[in-house]
Design a protein around this motif. Structure first.
Motif, short mmCIF file in Angstrom:
data_model
loop_
_atom_site.label_atom_id
_atom_site.label_comp_id
_atom_site.label_asym_id
_atom_site.label_seq_id
_atom_site.Cartn_x
_atom_site.Cartn_y
_atom_site.Cartn_z
N LYS A 89 6.03 -14.48 1.99
CA LYS A 89 5.28 -13.71 1.22
C LYS A 89 4.66 -12.83 2.35
N MET A 90 4.18 -13.01 3.46
CA MET A 90 3.68 -12.07 4.25
C MET A 90 4.91 -10.97 4.69
N VAL A 91 5.89 -11.34 4.86
CA VAL A 91 7.00 -10.37 5.14
C VAL A 91 7.19 -9.53 3.89
N TYR A 92 7.10 -9.86 2.70
CA TYR A 92 7.44 -8.84 1.86
C TYR A 92 6.18 -7.97 1.69
N LEU A 93 4.74 -8.62 1.78
CA LEU A 93 3.85 -7.82 1.72
C LEU A 93 3.34 -6.83 2.92
N SER A 94 3.87 -7.05 4.20
CA SER A 94 4.01 -6.24 5.16
C SER A 94 5.14 -4.93 4.82
N GLY A 95 6.04 -5.60 4.28
CA GLY A 95 7.11 -4.36 4.00
C GLY A 95 6.71 -3.60 2.90
N LEU A 96 5.92 -4.14 1.95
CA LEU A 96 5.37 -3.27 0.67
C LEU A 96 4.11 -2.39 1.44
N VAL A 97 3.63 -2.89 2.14
CA VAL A 97 2.33 -1.80 2.87
C VAL A 97 3.01 -0.85 3.87
N GLU A 98 4.01 -1.17 4.51
CA GLU A 98 4.69 0.02 5.29
C GLU A 98 5.21 1.09 4.43
N ILE A 99 5.91 0.66 3.41
CA ILE A 99 6.49 1.80 2.32
C ILE A 99 5.29 2.49 1.87
N LEU A 100 4.05 1.85 1.51
CA LEU A 100 2.97 2.51 0.89
C LEU A 100 2.61 3.60 2.14
N CYS A 101 2.16 3.15 3.28
CA CYS A 101 1.66 3.80 4.32
C CYS A 101 2.69 5.17 4.49
N GLY A 102 4.20 5.17 4.42
CA GLY A 102 5.06 6.08 4.51
C GLY A 102 4.78 7.15 3.30
N ILE A 103 4.68 6.43 2.21
CA ILE A 103 4.35 7.41 0.79
C ILE A 103 3.03 8.03 1.40
N LEU A 104 2.05 7.51 1.49
CA LEU A 104 0.87 7.83 1.61
C LEU A 104 0.78 9.19 2.53
N LEU A 105 1.24 9.06 3.64
CA LEU A 105 1.54 10.17 4.66
C LEU A 105 2.17 11.32 4.27
N LEU A 106 2.93 11.32 3.37
CA LEU A 106 3.70 12.51 2.76
C LEU A 106 2.89 13.56 2.09
N PHE A 107 1.60 13.05 1.49
CA PHE A 107 0.94 13.88 0.69
C PHE A 107 -0.39 14.27 1.31
N PRO A 108 -0.73 15.42 1.34
CA PRO A 108 -2.21 15.86 2.03
C PRO A 108 -3.38 15.36 1.47
N GLU A 109 -3.27 14.93 0.15
CA GLU A 109 -4.53 14.41 -0.60
C GLU A 109 -4.64 12.94 0.02
N THR A 110 -3.57 12.13 0.49
CA THR A 110 -3.53 10.94 0.80
C THR A 110 -3.18 10.33 2.11
N GLN A 111 -2.97 11.67 2.94
CA GLN A 111 -2.56 11.46 4.40
C GLN A 111 -3.59 10.67 5.28
N LYS A 112 -4.97 11.10 5.06
CA LYS A 112 -5.98 10.34 5.96
C LYS A 112 -5.92 8.87 5.64
N LEU A 113 -5.83 8.40 4.31
CA LEU A 113 -5.86 7.05 3.98
C LEU A 113 -4.61 6.43 4.65
N GLY A 114 -3.36 7.23 4.41
CA GLY A 114 -2.05 6.38 4.92
C GLY A 114 -2.19 6.31 6.46
#
Length: 116
Positions: free
Chosen positions: A39-64
């Motif tokens: 579960k932790m492997v899947y959770l960390s993978g999901l968070v990594e994907i989320l981080c990458g997506i959040l970095l792509l947009f100026p509105e969410t870049q800081k949170l990412g």
């Protein structure tokens, strides 16, 4: 600097996807004191994907950026554990696991650059 956030986002998303493609590789490097390895492997993978997506947009870049920093700090013990295990079994790629530790600090610094 503009393009580097896309490079970092790509690496994060690709690494996150690899958690779902090869979860048992990541389970092997998890410290024993962490519960629910799969579960932790899947959770960390999901968070990594989320981080990458959040970095792509100026509105969410800081949170990412801050989420990425938190994630990289959180998974640092797993990288130490991987280096320890590779050392104990005299794995031929032990030196790569050791190089991964300062690289992770560079990634934290890199993500820090996008907090603005």
């Amino acid at each position: 600097m503009f393009y580097s956030k896309f490079v970092l986002a790509f690496f994060l998303i690709a690494a996150g996807i690899s958690h779902f493609v090869r979860p048992y590789f990541f389970m092997k490097i998890m410290p024993d004191y962490i519960p629910f390895h799969l579960k932790m492997v899947y959770l960390s993978g999901l968070v990594e994907i989320l981080c990458g997506i959040l970095l792509l947009f100026p509105e969410t870049q800081k949170l990412g950026a801050y989420l990425c920093i938190a994630l990289l700090i959180a998974v640092f013990p797993a990288n130490i554990e991987m280096a320890r295990k590779f050392y104990l079994i005299h794995h031929k790629y032990f030196w790569l696991t050791v190089l991964r530790l300062p690289l992770q600090l560079v990634l934290i610094w890199w993500a820090y650059q996008f907090r603005k």
